[in-house]
Write a protein that holds these residues in place. Sequence first.
Motif, PDB file in Angstrom:
ATOM      1  N   THR A 163      39.831  55.684  42.162  1.00 52.52           N
ATOM      2  CA  THR A 163      39.062  54.479  42.459  1.00 52.52           C
ATOM      3  C   THR A 163      39.969  53.384  43.001  1.00 52.52           C
ATOM      4  O   THR A 163      39.622  52.689  43.966  1.00 52.52           O
ATOM      5  N   GLN A 164      41.137  53.240  42.388  1.00 54.98           N
ATOM      6  CA  GLN A 164      42.091  52.243  42.872  1.00 54.98           C
ATOM      7  C   GLN A 164      42.512  52.549  44.318  1.00 54.98           C
ATOM      8  O   GLN A 164      42.628  51.642  45.145  1.00 54.98           O
ATOM      9  N   PHE A 167      39.586  51.574  46.634  1.00 55.77           N
ATOM     10  CA  PHE A 167      39.550  50.124  46.853  1.00 55.77           C
ATOM     11  C   PHE A 167      40.665  49.694  47.812  1.00 55.77           C
ATOM     12  O   PHE A 167      40.458  48.864  48.704  1.00 55.77           O
ATOM     13  N   LYS A 171      40.563  47.814  51.558  1.00 59.35           N
ATOM     14  CA  LYS A 171      41.284  46.580  51.878  1.00 59.35           C
ATOM     15  C   LYS A 171      42.208  46.786  53.066  1.00 59.35           C
ATOM     16  O   LYS A 171      42.315  45.922  53.951  1.00 59.35           O
ATOM     17  N   ALA A 176      35.463  45.319  52.242  1.00 62.97           N
ATOM     18  CA  ALA A 176      35.333  45.455  50.792  1.00 62.97           C
ATOM     19  C   ALA A 176      33.924  45.939  50.480  1.00 62.97           C
ATOM     20  O   ALA A 176      32.973  45.645  51.216  1.00 62.97           O
ATOM     21  N   ASP A 180      30.173  47.793  43.088  1.00 60.50           N
ATOM     22  CA  ASP A 180      30.530  49.155  42.683  1.00 60.50           C
ATOM     23  C   ASP A 180      30.057  49.385  41.261  1.00 60.50           C
ATOM     24  O   ASP A 180      29.805  48.431  40.509  1.00 60.50           O
ATOM     25  N   LEU A 312      45.759  44.870  45.482  1.00 61.08           N
ATOM     26  CA  LEU A 312      44.401  44.553  45.034  1.00 61.08           C
ATOM     27  C   LEU A 312      44.313  43.230  44.291  1.00 61.08           C
ATOM     28  O   LEU A 312      43.223  42.666  44.157  1.00 61.08           O
TER      29      LEU A 312
END
Length: 314
Positions: A163-164, A167, A171, A176, A180, A312
Amino acid sequence: MNIFVKTLAATAIAAASFAGAVQAEYPEKPVQFIVPWPPGDLEDVLTRMIAEDFQAEYGVAAAVVNKPGGGGGPFPGAIEVANAPADGYTIGSFIIAIPVVGPQIGIPELNPDPFEPLGNFLTYPFVIATSGDAPYNDMTGLAAHAKDNEVVLGHFGAPLVPTQVTFALAKEMGFAYASDAAFDALDCNTLASGDVDVINTTLQLILPCLDQVKVLASIGSERIPLTPDTPTVTELAPDLDVALWNGLFVHKDTPDDVRAKIIAVAQKTVMSDRAQKLAAETGALVYWQDAAAVASQITKDIETLGNIDTMLSE
């Protein structure tokens, strides 16, 4: 022979007998492989294959014990391995998050890292996918679409590595997700229901409807054989080069001869026909990466995930 010599000889014999009992050849009792996930996923299936072969090779019981909570912490399975004696009878089958993230998040049992790798054997086929009727066909198209439209992402948990990475890729590509949400399951029904627009999931969960979805990217540096035309996240953003791997770990004080016996079975298992068949059917990469290479991989991944965290938080 005088009384002193007799006593000394008797003591030496007793000590030798005691040492022999303590240093009995490994393994002499049941062995546990701790999988910090519920049963049924790829790491669980492959670890069970290893346990079966271990039992057949050495003639002792070998079982997989599932301890849910291995993705984003608090890692109860890893803590159990850390607290067990360093004798090779409790072996961890761990995803990337445990050695890479575990020592960083304030869990006393995992900081400093108490483990050393025996070897990695699996890279998950994690993908970013959307429905077949989505008005975009790749990540570039998604980025353009998301600038004028709300796009909802479904994942297994915001702190998790895939997930990181998802994301961070957004970016990096200049957009974005509007929102979520975490799901227990992310499969064909998730997209068909319209609950989300894009999902981050393992390929095997969408294999039944693969011809009805669009796979936009795969996470890692190697393309998935079942989706050979789909680029990897690493191709799209080289700074996000993180593979979602799983390996065997033991306490760092585990003797070398014990490690060697575990490695010998595991390496043979993962290169077997039945393990490679599972790889072909699911798109997973199943292989053996030795301990030194895994240690280097962990160092690299800690740096990469640190950079992602910084990206992030900006």
